[in-house]
Scaffold this active site. Structure first.
Site, PDB file in Angstrom:
ATOM      1  CE  LYS A 135     -77.334  -5.274-104.021  1.00  0.00           C
ATOM      2  NZ  LYS A 135     -78.603  -5.025-104.188  1.00  0.00           N
ATOM      3  CG  ASP A 184     -75.780  -6.366 -99.844  1.00  0.00           C
ATOM      4  OD1 ASP A 184     -74.865  -5.515 -98.851  1.00  0.00           O
ATOM      5  OD2 ASP A 184     -76.688  -5.591-100.512  1.00  0.00           O
TER       6      ASP A 184
HETATM    7  O1  C5P Z   1     -78.036  -5.633 -93.849  1.00  0.00           O
HETATM    8  P1  C5P Z   1     -77.903  -4.480 -94.357  1.00  0.00           P
HETATM    9  O2  C5P Z   1     -77.248  -3.556 -93.140  1.00  0.00           O
HETATM   10  O3  C5P Z   1     -77.348  -4.077 -95.472  1.00  0.00           O
HETATM   11  O4  C5P Z   1     -79.577  -3.911 -94.022  1.00  0.00           O
HETATM   12  C1  C5P Z   1     -79.683  -2.514 -94.198  1.00  0.00           C
HETATM   13  C2  C5P Z   1     -81.515  -2.314 -93.744  1.00  0.00           C
HETATM   14  O5  C5P Z   1     -82.203  -3.021 -95.118  1.00  0.00           O
HETATM   15  C3  C5P Z   1     -81.674  -3.255 -92.714  1.00  0.00           C
HETATM   16  O6  C5P Z   1     -81.569  -2.505 -91.480  1.00  0.00           O
HETATM   17  C4  C5P Z   1     -83.356  -3.665 -92.858  1.00  0.00           C
HETATM   18  O7  C5P Z   1     -84.010  -2.442 -92.741  1.00  0.00           O
HETATM   19  C5  C5P Z   1     -83.324  -3.761 -94.388  1.00  0.00           C
HETATM   20  N1  C5P Z   1     -83.035  -5.292 -94.667  1.00  0.00           N
HETATM   21  C6  C5P Z   1     -84.150  -6.114 -94.450  1.00  0.00           C
HETATM   22  N2  C5P Z   1     -84.093  -7.407 -94.869  1.00  0.00           N
HETATM   23  C7  C5P Z   1     -83.085  -7.866 -95.311  1.00  0.00           C
HETATM   24  C8  C5P Z   1     -81.729  -7.052 -95.837  1.00  0.00           C
HETATM   25  C9  C5P Z   1     -81.987  -5.704 -95.540  1.00  0.00           C
HETATM   26  O8  C5P Z   1     -85.081  -5.819 -94.134  1.00  0.00           O
HETATM   27  N3  C5P Z   1     -82.770  -9.138 -95.813  1.00  0.00           N
END
Ligand code: C5P
Length: 300
Positions: free
Chosen positions: A10, A140
């Site tokens: 993506k 995502d």
């Molecule tokens: O959701 P995901 O595991 O991909 O997110 C990885 C990290 O990215 C989260 O632990 C957070 O620190 C950051 N993040 C965030 N806000 C989001 C998506 C991700 O702060 N909307």
């Protein structure tokens, strides 16, 4: 019996980021697009969970966990738990998406695993349930199920497909070393302590609906770009080098460090890739948008 599901990388055409929330995440208003770089996940029944990762082309897989931290294994376990089935699978990931680059390769693997095991085991998970499970795995992952061009809100997990009749091309310039997504968000908070809500990508959504490929290019934006450049100052020089050889917009992919050049035609994208190659720099060319997680090798 094995079954193979393909999921795409993506990019974010717009990535509006708000201030930090109580749960540590950030509110996003983003437009995702799936592009033609792929991981293939092949699943087979096994006595215990396991994962193997094989590079496709030049992809460096050294940073990919091979234990229960692997997002694909977590996806498989979550699906089995959801249905109360006591089964396990061996997963083989053929990795064509550069690792830790802001291209959501781990999320693609998780989405592909959900779809593959749902099929292999005949679970018939409802679409809404699959999206809920995906959201629990990562912000995502729901998008990786859908593919195409999608508006993402909430922490990115609330997805809504967008009408986007135009197609485009991306030159993808990976970095040798990844960047930590949480570190980039923390740096953004430090640089921008009083952030309000994320900017809605209204103009971009209209340009996409109109199939206005040039207009889309003019509206590409990424709130994480300054934070990634702050953590990795060398990226500014790489972005300049890309701008020097590319007649069009250049931006950071997600939380980086992969850089993207946007082109209206395959010819323009290939010309940029060749100019980079002349300078000894390897880049990939990929079309957008492409499909989300889908079966490529049925059960055999
Ligand atoms: O959701 P995901 O595991 O991909 O997110 C990885 C990290 O990215 C989260 O632990 C957070 O620190 C950051 N993040 C965030 N806000 C989001 C998506 C991700 O702060 N909307």
């Amino acid at each position: 019996m094995t079954l193979t599901v393909r999921a795409a990388a993506k990019v974010n055409l717009a990535l509006g980021v708000g201030g930090p929330r109580a749960d540590g995440f950030h509110d996003l208003d983003t437009v995702y697009q799936a592009i033609g770089l792929y991981d293939d996940v092949t699943v087979a029944d096994a006595a215990s969970w396991g994962v193997e990762v094989r590079p496709v082309g030049e992809v460096d897989c050294a940073g990919v966990p091979l234990d229960d931290d692997n997002l694909a294994v977590r996806a498989g376990r979550l699906l089995a738990d959801h249905h109360g089935v006591r089964r396990a699978a061996h997963l083989v990931v053929d990795k064509g998406i550069p690792v830790a680059g802001g291209l959501a390769g781990g999320s693609a693997d998780a989405a592909a695993t959900l779809v593959a095991l749902d099929r292999l085991w005949g679970l018939h998970t409802a679409d809404d349930d699959l999206l809920d499970l995906a959201a629990r795995l990562g912000s995502d992952v729901p998008f990786a199920l859908l593919g195409g061009t999608v508006r993402g809100t909430g922490r990115g997990e609330a997805v809504e497909a967008l009408p986007a009749p135009g197609s485009c091309w991306w030159v993808v310039l990976p970095s040798a070393e990844g960047l930590s997504t949480p570190a980039v968000y923390r740096e953004l908070d430090r640089l921008r302590p009083d952030a309000g809500p994320p900017e809605p990508p209204t103009g971009l959504v209209a340009a996409l609906a109109a199939g206005d490929v040039t207009g889309v290019g003019a509206l590409l934006a990424n709130d994480l770009q300054d934070a990634a450049l702050s953590l990795r100052p060398e990226l500014a020089a790489e972005a300049r080098r890309l701008r020097d050889v590319h007649q069009g917009p250049v931006l950071l992919s997600g939380s980086g460090p992969t850089l993207l050049a946007y082109a209206a035609t395959h010819g323009d994208a290939t010309a940029t890739r060749l100019r980079l190659a002349e300078a000894g720099v390897t880049a990939l060319v990929a079309p957008g948008p492409v499909a989300g997680a889908h079966v490529v090798e049925p059960v055999r």
